[in-house]
Design a protein around this motif. Structure first.
Motif, mmCIF file in Angstrom:
data_model
loop_
_atom_site.group_PDB
_atom_site.id
_atom_site.type_symbol
_atom_site.label_atom_id
_atom_site.label_comp_id
_atom_site.label_asym_id
_atom_site.label_seq_id
_atom_site.Cartn_x
_atom_site.Cartn_y
_atom_site.Cartn_z
ATOM 1 N N PHE A 199 45.334 -39.501 33.673
ATOM 2 C CA PHE A 199 44.786 -39.762 35.069
ATOM 3 C C PHE A 199 46.113 -40.601 35.845
ATOM 4 O O PHE A 199 46.264 -40.241 37.173
ATOM 5 N N ILE A 200 46.722 -41.429 35.079
ATOM 6 C CA ILE A 200 47.631 -42.393 35.632
ATOM 7 C C ILE A 200 48.801 -41.464 35.930
ATOM 8 O O ILE A 200 49.458 -41.462 36.964
ATOM 9 N N ILE A 201 49.254 -40.527 34.885
ATOM 10 C CA ILE A 201 50.318 -39.673 35.119
ATOM 11 C C ILE A 201 50.196 -38.868 36.400
ATOM 12 O O ILE A 201 51.061 -38.706 37.317
ATOM 13 N N THR A 202 49.016 -38.319 36.780
ATOM 14 C CA THR A 202 48.764 -37.503 37.886
ATOM 15 C C THR A 202 48.813 -38.325 39.130
ATOM 16 O O THR A 202 49.251 -37.762 40.075
ATOM 17 N N PHE A 203 48.156 -39.553 38.981
ATOM 18 C CA PHE A 203 48.286 -40.546 40.151
ATOM 19 C C PHE A 203 49.720 -40.774 40.643
ATOM 20 O O PHE A 203 50.065 -40.918 41.720
ATOM 21 N N ILE A 204 50.566 -40.976 39.506
ATOM 22 C CA ILE A 204 52.112 -41.353 39.831
ATOM 23 C C ILE A 204 52.617 -40.281 40.480
ATOM 24 O O ILE A 204 53.461 -40.310 41.260
ATOM 25 N N ILE A 205 52.589 -39.120 40.003
ATOM 26 C CA ILE A 205 53.121 -37.920 40.527
ATOM 27 C C ILE A 205 52.665 -37.747 41.891
ATOM 28 O O ILE A 205 53.702 -37.312 42.716
ATOM 29 N N ASN A 206 51.508 -37.758 42.356
ATOM 30 C CA ASN A 206 50.887 -37.769 43.549
ATOM 31 C C ASN A 206 51.498 -38.686 44.626
ATOM 32 O O ASN A 206 51.582 -38.412 45.877
ATOM 33 N N VAL B 43 37.527 -43.679 42.467
ATOM 34 C CA VAL B 43 37.586 -44.882 42.044
ATOM 35 C C VAL B 43 36.637 -44.939 40.755
ATOM 36 O O VAL B 43 36.893 -45.911 39.700
ATOM 37 N N LEU B 44 35.325 -44.607 40.971
ATOM 38 C CA LEU B 44 34.289 -44.522 39.925
ATOM 39 C C LEU B 44 34.913 -43.873 38.572
ATOM 40 O O LEU B 44 34.665 -44.541 37.412
ATOM 41 N N ILE B 45 35.600 -42.824 38.645
ATOM 42 C CA ILE B 45 36.052 -41.965 37.639
ATOM 43 C C ILE B 45 36.891 -42.844 37.055
ATOM 44 O O ILE B 45 37.361 -42.780 35.794
ATOM 45 N N PHE B 46 37.944 -43.371 37.612
ATOM 46 C CA PHE B 46 39.081 -44.303 37.214
ATOM 47 C C PHE B 46 38.306 -45.422 36.220
ATOM 48 O O PHE B 46 38.901 -45.709 35.331
ATOM 49 N N PHE B 47 37.379 -46.216 36.913
ATOM 50 C CA PHE B 47 36.783 -47.092 36.067
ATOM 51 C C PHE B 47 36.061 -46.882 34.948
ATOM 52 O O PHE B 47 36.001 -47.443 34.065
ATOM 53 N N PHE B 48 35.334 -45.514 35.010
ATOM 54 C CA PHE B 48 34.966 -45.065 33.847
ATOM 55 C C PHE B 48 35.678 -44.931 32.633
ATOM 56 O O PHE B 48 35.587 -45.310 31.651
ATOM 57 N N LEU B 49 36.742 -44.004 33.099
ATOM 58 C CA LEU B 49 37.827 -43.748 32.127
ATOM 59 C C LEU B 49 38.383 -45.310 31.441
ATOM 60 O O LEU B 49 38.808 -45.343 30.614
ATOM 61 N N LEU B 50 38.753 -45.938 32.639
ATOM 62 C CA LEU B 50 39.094 -47.483 32.133
ATOM 63 C C LEU B 50 38.576 -48.157 31.086
ATOM 64 O O LEU B 50 38.912 -49.026 30.072
ATOM 65 N N LYS B 51 36.926 -48.360 31.535
ATOM 66 C CA LYS B 51 36.017 -48.795 30.529
ATOM 67 C C LYS B 51 36.245 -48.420 29.083
ATOM 68 O O LYS B 51 36.065 -49.123 28.090
ATOM 69 N N GLU B 52 36.067 -47.010 28.879
ATOM 70 C CA GLU B 52 35.998 -46.421 27.682
ATOM 71 C C GLU B 52 37.321 -46.585 26.863
ATOM 72 O O GLU B 52 37.454 -46.551 25.717
ATOM 73 N N PHE C 229 34.212 -39.202 58.367
ATOM 74 C CA PHE C 229 34.688 -40.586 57.698
ATOM 75 C C PHE C 229 33.769 -40.962 56.612
ATOM 76 O O PHE C 229 34.501 -41.390 55.462
ATOM 77 N N ILE C 230 32.548 -40.441 56.503
ATOM 78 C CA ILE C 230 31.828 -40.942 55.120
ATOM 79 C C ILE C 230 31.850 -39.992 54.114
ATOM 80 O O ILE C 230 31.989 -40.483 52.966
ATOM 81 N N SER C 231 32.345 -38.750 54.387
ATOM 82 C CA SER C 231 32.757 -37.683 53.517
ATOM 83 C C SER C 231 33.889 -38.157 52.864
ATOM 84 O O SER C 231 33.849 -38.121 51.630
ATOM 85 N N GLY C 232 34.721 -38.787 53.616
ATOM 86 C CA GLY C 232 36.261 -39.140 52.868
ATOM 87 C C GLY C 232 35.915 -40.464 52.201
ATOM 88 O O GLY C 232 36.533 -40.723 51.085
ATOM 89 N N LEU C 233 35.163 -41.380 52.607
ATOM 90 C CA LEU C 233 34.911 -42.546 51.918
ATOM 91 C C LEU C 233 34.132 -42.272 50.777
ATOM 92 O O LEU C 233 34.576 -42.868 49.578
ATOM 93 N N ILE C 234 33.135 -41.201 50.732
ATOM 94 C CA ILE C 234 32.391 -40.794 49.293
ATOM 95 C C ILE C 234 33.516 -40.241 48.340
ATOM 96 O O ILE C 234 33.360 -40.430 47.171
ATOM 97 N N ALA C 235 34.568 -39.468 48.774
ATOM 98 C CA ALA C 235 35.352 -38.743 47.998
ATOM 99 C C ALA C 235 36.265 -39.849 47.466
ATOM 100 O O ALA C 235 36.564 -40.057 45.959
ATOM 101 N N ILE C 236 36.845 -40.748 48.152
ATOM 102 C CA ILE C 236 37.581 -42.173 47.478
ATOM 103 C C ILE C 236 36.681 -42.718 46.522
ATOM 104 O O ILE C 236 37.111 -43.320 45.501
#
Length: 288
Positions: free
Chosen positions: A269-276, A25-34, A14-21
């Protein structure tokens, strides 16, 4: 004691899956900020629909329509080649090939996945690009078609390996029942095994497409890196990943160009997310 061990393992998973999520999320917010910093200085619609990517010209132009089309064209071409060949190869290994060579073929295909992408790109640039140029009588062999062929070769090991595992996981009783009812081996594969293995095959296809759309070095070496909207698949293109990789090291940190590359990463990132997301929705329908 067994209950304690099961509880600990369950919490670790459970913790491993939560860390991956959390990382995603952190990658997305970093890209969003920049990326949002870039859109404070440049119009979003001009960024998406602009045909020219000239970040160091005067005035600067940051249109990524040509980059989006180039990425989608190479990805679509590679998918049209890799998906049918990969699925057919998986069926051959799992259902048709003699028992003596099944493991040999499976191991050989999995070894292909270990070849570095820069090596595949170099081989494609030296051998495949001149062949494409001479066969189709083109001014250059560094085209979207060459990139599609190379990326299809890179995606096939993933598609074949996971699809073959999904096909082998189909209960043997399904095959015996179909054959007992008079179905031929081909009818059994097409009408029984393929639907039963469809979720696993779809997962393999999505992983293969993910490998293609996220590839950087190979497409940077063999697609020509021309930031123009192509009129056909036999013209040079430039992808979003190649643009980020080739220009990030040369930009001034904090400049408009620097933030523009992060904006490209955000769009990718958004295009990849939509495809998945679409694939996951379809996968759930297939399971039901």
């Amino acid at each position: 004691m067994r209950k304690i061990v099961d509880f600990v393992i369950e919490k670790i998973i459970f913790i491993s899956g939560l860390i991956a999520i959390i990382f995603v999320v952190l990658i997305f917010f970093f890209l969003l900020k920049e990326g949002l910093t870039f859109f404070k200085e440049y119009n979003f619609s001009d960024f998406i629909t602009g045909k020219f990517w000239y970040p160091i010209s005067t005035p600067s132009k940051f249109g990524i329509l040509s980059l989006i089309i180039g990425s989608l064209l190479v990805t679509l071409g590679a998918s049209l080649i890799a998906i049918p060949l990969g699925v057919m190869a998986a069926f051959y290994i799992a259902e048709v090939a003699p028992a003596g060579i099944k493991d040999f073929l499976k191991s050989g295909i999995e070894l292909l996945a270990a070849v570095p992408s820069v090596v595949i790109g170099f081989i494609g640039m030296v051998t495949l690009a001149p062949l494409v140029r001479s066969v189709f009588n083109l001014p250059t062999g560094l085209t979207a078609f060459t990139g599609s062929l190379t990326l299809a070769f890179m995606a096939m090991p993933t598609i074949v390996s996971i699809s073959e595992d999904a096909i082998r996981a189909v209960p043997y009783q399904y095959k015996e029942g179909a054959l007992a009812l008079g179905a031929t081996k081909w009818q059994t594969m097409y009408r029984i095994i393929l639907p039963a293995a469809a979720p696993g095959i779809l997962a393999a296809v999505m992983l293969g497409i993910g490998r293609v759309i996220g590839e950087t070095m190979a497409v940077m070496m063999i697609t020509g890196n021309a930031a123009n909207i192509p009129e056909s698949i036999f013209q040079p293109v430039r992808t979003m990943t190649a643009t980020i990789a080739s220009e990030m090291g040369e930009t001034v940190k904090g400049s408009v160009h620097y933030h523009g590359l992060f904006a490209i990463g955000l769009v990718l990132f958004i295009i990849t997310f939509i495809i998945n997301f679409i694939a996951d929705t379809f996968l759930n329908r297939v399971k039901r």
